[in-house]
Design an enzyme around this catalytic site. Structure first.
Site, PDB file in Angstrom:
ATOM      1  CD  GLU A  43      -3.033  -0.637  -0.111  1.00 36.31           C
ATOM      2  OE1 GLU A  43      -3.063   0.514  -0.575  1.00 36.31           O
ATOM      3  OE2 GLU A  43      -3.714  -1.566  -0.588  1.00 36.31           O
ATOM      4  CE1 TYR A 123      -6.917   3.411  -0.511  1.00 39.22           C
ATOM      5  CE2 TYR A 123      -4.528   3.542  -0.160  1.00 39.22           C
ATOM      6  CZ  TYR A 123      -5.632   2.944  -0.751  1.00 39.22           C
ATOM      7  OH  TYR A 123      -5.452   1.866  -1.571  1.00 39.22           O
ATOM      8  CG  ASP A 141      -7.709   4.720  -4.170  1.00 41.50           C
ATOM      9  OD1 ASP A 141      -8.928   4.752  -4.489  1.00 41.50           O
ATOM     10  OD2 ASP A 141      -6.910   3.893  -4.653  1.00 41.50           O
ATOM     11  CB  CYS A 193     -20.300   2.735 -19.091  1.00 41.46           C
ATOM     12  SG  CYS A 193     -19.601   4.278 -18.465  1.00 41.46           S
TER      13      CYS A 193
END
Ligand code: SF4
Length: 341
Positions: A43, A123, A141, A193
């Site tokens: 991370e 985060y 994020d 999409c």
């Protein structure tokens, strides 16, 4: 939740997103572990760095420092060398500071304790604690913020909305699913999409206004920085090398490249421009001119470093670039195999 997302719709979003993630998630090395330290390393590296660039660093770093204790007892220069090329070196220093605390007190058991570690913001604390320990904290994020903004057609969608939408039974997977959707489908400029598992619930899509969300940030103006460095070497006479060495500035605690070795900023006689190096760090565009010339005496604080020793030092990336123009690049490649970025 704002913008009319009812609990029933949220349940469907959770189900669709988790189902999609289970099937389509990328096989990334940090997804094959639940070791909280390994997840923390991934991370921290993923902050401001692309996944593809992080993978080899992550693997090498954990081979070199497999536990918090191993990282805690390493010398800072060794850690920085392993990080060289990833940039944003404060991340490496903070990670080592966090490892020292973890080695002493154990891995945090709560979100609040994770947040107290050096360099860990909301985060990262939420991502690590949800993935490694299954704690219900939404990690928001840039990718997640974009997905939320479009799902809700809201310019302000953020933490509260993410907290409400979070799947309480699988928070770590849900956080990763949101991130994955933002990274691979709901892209900033060209969202796909048609392939989106939650298209039926996307308010921006329904309104035909996907491009309006999220609102574009006003970019910080770039700052041009000009730097002059001197290149002085010894040990080469009439083309024959004997103990060839370069004059370097040891790390200073302040400035653009704190804790890294650079070429010195000194005046030379009969100076001649031999290289120009360009380097960009966040909003700074740095142009460095490298001059060679004569030096009558070595200014205090500077040292000649042999080519052999160069590869053991944490060199600032533009120094690697400059030296690569003048030396065999193999000489300045760090031992970890990291290339200059
Ligand atoms: Fe993003 Fe399109 Fe999915 Fe909406 S439908 S969340 S804009 S990818």
């Amino acid at each position: 939740m704002r913008s009319g997302l009812q609990e029933i719709a949220m349940q469907e979003i959770r189900k669709k997103l988790l189902g999609w993630h289970d099937k389509h998630q990328r096989d990334l090395p940090w997804r094959r572990t639940r070791d909280p330290y390994h997840i923390l390393v991934s991370e921290i590296m993923l902050q401001q760095t692309r996944v593809a660039a992080v993978i080899p660093y992550y693997q090498r770093f954990l081979k070199r420092f497999p536990t918090p204790a191993a990282l805690a007892r390493a010398r800072e220069t060794t850690v920085l060398r392993a990080w060289a090329g990833l940039g944003y070196y404060s991340r490496a220093r903070n990670l080592q500071a966090a490892a020292k605390q973890i080695a002493k007190h154990g891995f945090p058991a709560s979100y609040k304790d994770a947040l107290a570690l050096p360099g860990i913001g909301p985060y990262t604390a939420a991502a690590v604690m949800s993935i490694a320990a299954g704690l219900p904290h939404a990690a928001v994020d840039g990718n997640v913020r974009r997905v939320l903004s479009r799902l809700l057609a809201s310019h302000t969608a953020a933490q509260p909305e993410a907290d409400v939408l979070l799947d309480q039974a699988r928070p770590g997977d849900f956080n990763q699913a949101m991130m994955e959707l933002g990274a691979t489908v709901c892209l900033p400029r060209t969202p796909n999409c048609e392939a989106c598992p939650v298209v039926r619930h996307c308010e921006a899509r329904r309104l035909g206004q996907v491009a309006r969300f999220p609102a574009r940030k006003i970019k910080r103006e770039t700052e041009d920085v000009r730097i002059t460095w001197a290149y002085v070497e010894r040990g080469v006479e009439r083309g024959v090398e004997r103990n060839r060495a370069i004059l370097l500035q040891p790390p200073k605690p302040d400035g653009l490249w704190n804790n890294f070795w650079t070429l010195p900023d000194i005046l030379l006689r009969d100076a001649k421009l031999i290289a120009r190096v360009r380097h960009t760090v966040t909003f700074r565009k740095i142009e460095i001119e490298v001059y060679s010339g004569r030096l009558t005496r070595i200014p205090s604080g500077l040292v000649f470093v042999s080519l052999k020793k160069l590869r053991q030092l944490p060199l600032a990336t533009p120094v690697r670039k400059a030296l690569a123009l003048m030396l065999n690049p193999v000489v300045i490649r760090s031992r970890s195999g990291a290339k200059p970025d």
